[in-house]
Scaffold this motif. Sequence first.
Motif, short mmCIF file in Angstrom:
data_model
loop_
_atom_site.label_atom_id
_atom_site.label_comp_id
_atom_site.label_asym_id
_atom_site.label_seq_id
_atom_site.Cartn_x
_atom_site.Cartn_y
_atom_site.Cartn_z
N ASP A 126 -4.65 -8.32 -7.50
CA ASP A 126 -3.75 -7.22 -7.12
C ASP A 126 -4.37 -5.87 -7.46
O ASP A 126 -4.26 -4.90 -6.69
CB ASP A 126 -2.40 -7.36 -7.83
CG ASP A 126 -1.50 -8.41 -7.20
OD1 ASP A 126 -1.91 -9.00 -6.17
OD2 ASP A 126 -0.41 -8.65 -7.72
N LYS A 129 -6.97 -5.10 -4.81
CA LYS A 129 -6.36 -4.66 -3.55
C LYS A 129 -5.85 -3.23 -3.66
O LYS A 129 -6.04 -2.42 -2.74
CB LYS A 129 -5.21 -5.60 -3.18
CG LYS A 129 -5.65 -7.00 -2.77
CD LYS A 129 -4.44 -7.90 -2.53
CE LYS A 129 -4.87 -9.33 -2.23
NZ LYS A 129 -3.70 -10.23 -2.10
N LEU A 130 -5.19 -2.90 -4.76
CA LEU A 130 -4.68 -1.55 -4.94
C LEU A 130 -5.81 -0.54 -4.97
O LEU A 130 -5.74 0.51 -4.29
CB LEU A 130 -3.86 -1.46 -6.23
CG LEU A 130 -3.38 -0.04 -6.57
CD1 LEU A 130 -2.25 0.37 -5.65
CD2 LEU A 130 -2.96 0.07 -8.01
N SER A 133 -7.36 -0.19 -1.50
CA SER A 133 -6.43 0.47 -0.58
C SER A 133 -6.38 1.96 -0.86
O SER A 133 -6.40 2.79 0.06
CB SER A 133 -5.03 -0.14 -0.71
OG SER A 133 -5.01 -1.47 -0.27
N GLN A 137 -7.54 4.92 1.71
CA GLN A 137 -6.58 5.95 2.10
C GLN A 137 -7.01 7.34 1.65
O GLN A 137 -6.47 8.34 2.15
CB GLN A 137 -5.21 5.60 1.53
CG GLN A 137 -4.58 4.36 2.13
CD GLN A 137 -3.58 3.68 1.21
OE1 GLN A 137 -3.15 4.25 0.22
NE2 GLN A 137 -3.22 2.44 1.53
N THR A 361 6.93 -2.11 -8.63
CA THR A 361 5.67 -2.83 -8.41
C THR A 361 4.54 -1.94 -8.89
O THR A 361 4.69 -1.19 -9.85
CB THR A 361 5.52 -3.21 -6.94
OG1 THR A 361 5.52 -2.02 -6.14
CG2 THR A 361 6.66 -4.12 -6.49
N ASN A 363 1.38 1.05 -8.29
CA ASN A 363 1.24 2.33 -7.63
C ASN A 363 -0.06 3.00 -8.05
O ASN A 363 -0.73 2.56 -8.98
CB ASN A 363 2.43 3.24 -7.96
CG ASN A 363 2.41 3.72 -9.41
OD1 ASN A 363 2.79 2.98 -10.31
ND2 ASN A 363 1.95 4.95 -9.64
N LEU A 380 2.73 4.06 -3.23
CA LEU A 380 2.71 2.61 -3.29
C LEU A 380 1.40 2.11 -2.70
O LEU A 380 0.69 2.87 -2.01
CB LEU A 380 3.90 2.04 -2.52
CG LEU A 380 5.29 2.42 -3.07
CD1 LEU A 380 6.38 1.84 -2.17
CD2 LEU A 380 5.46 1.96 -4.50
N PRO A 381 1.04 0.83 -2.92
CA PRO A 381 -0.23 0.33 -2.39
C PRO A 381 -0.36 0.49 -0.87
O PRO A 381 -1.47 0.65 -0.34
CB PRO A 381 -0.21 -1.15 -2.78
CG PRO A 381 0.64 -1.20 -3.99
CD PRO A 381 1.70 -0.17 -3.78
N SER A 382 0.75 0.47 -0.15
CA SER A 382 0.73 0.63 1.30
C SER A 382 0.33 2.03 1.73
O SER A 382 0.04 2.26 2.91
CB SER A 382 2.11 0.32 1.87
OG SER A 382 3.07 1.27 1.40
N GLY A 383 0.33 2.98 0.80
CA GLY A 383 0.09 4.36 1.13
C GLY A 383 1.37 5.18 1.26
O GLY A 383 1.31 6.40 1.44
N GLU A 384 2.53 4.53 1.15
CA GLU A 384 3.80 5.24 1.21
C GLU A 384 3.94 6.16 0.01
O GLU A 384 3.83 5.72 -1.14
CB GLU A 384 4.97 4.26 1.25
CG GLU A 384 6.34 4.93 1.22
CD GLU A 384 7.49 3.95 1.10
OE1 GLU A 384 8.63 4.41 0.86
OE2 GLU A 384 7.24 2.72 1.21
#
Length: 395
Positions: A126, A129-130, A133, A137, A361, A363, A380-384
């Motif tokens: 994890d 991945k973070l 990512s 980004q 979660t 960040n 967040l990991p998604s970039g949000e």
Amino acid sequence: VVAGQCQSLTKLEAAAIRQIVAADNTTKRTIMWQSEVEEPDAVLEYRLKGESSIMTLPTANTEFKDDKTLLYLHIAQLENLIPGRQYEYRIGYGDKRSDWNLLQTDTGKTVKALIFPDSQSNDYSDWEKLAHSAREQNPDAAFFINMGDLVDNGEDHNQWRAWFDSLRGIIDVIPAAPLLGNHETYDLNWKVRMPEAYLQLFSLPENDSSVRRNQYYSFDYGPVHFIVLNTQTEEMEPLQPGLLAEQQKWFAADVEKTDKPWKVVLLHKDVLTYEIKNRSDRKAGISDVGRSWMPLFDQYGVDAVLTAHLHTYRRRDHLYDFKPDNRGPLYILTGVAGNVRYPNLWVNHPFDKAVAPQPETDNYMTLEADAHALKLAAFLPSGEQIDQVELHKGE
């Protein structure tokens, strides 16, 4: 440093190549790597990107044994680099060389950094991945900060290997600014010891103390003076008495010397205490770390203080004299970047102004600065994006 060309080279698969921040990143940079076999003639080669002339720098070949594992550590201190230029470097020994890696020097004018809270994990996938990512980004990030508790157990060499492996493609391209956390001080029996692995694996800017080398330091990047403090004062007191007083004296001298527009302090442990849900033995307030340091941050005009340790993202008020007041620094608890999470654990503090979505979660954050503005944002990991705040001065 010797200029030259190497011929008839073979490929070297090097372990844990890493860039480390220098005190002044416009002209300096530290490169480290490690090997399982002795490399007495280890070298670092570098050049301006696009040019053929190669400079060669011999490096140390230092033995380090921990967790019954022997490593050879190699450190190269690059100096007299040209500000704002792109270099490439490779490492090797004998007739073996690694691939070329990028190295970008600081312009001294603007900066963007990635900020990773505690990456401590029981499975570093994890975290990997973070980190990747966040890098994808933010390809314009010049360096990254890891806010302490890099690993779950500071003596476990497998965890350090996982941490470095997770950052391949990042830490070899942009420099790291690590913090010492409490988990770096644990031995395999979960007893406190000197953080031997952390102190050897990162060659950090000098702090004028041979006894406490690599424990706390400062550096400049763009228009920001960053001050990294060691909050392990209680645990390390039996091992190295006097840490707090010595560090406070160093801090005052260090912060008075800087001419950078912005002063940002990085701490692992937080300045506040939080009430835990369904428990009456903890109350919201100021921590021992806060009591020790916040008056000094007020006195010396620190602009922002970033903390970690509690595995939750919280932006607070500006605080001065332990109360909300715009005369004081902005305080942000940076969150969590590993898979050790405490969802819905903390009761909101009266000083909290923004909190990550619950259950929490992982960040990461970004810091962007020029001479007049300092922007901090959380993602967040998604970039949000989940939060943002800007400070301004001198406009």
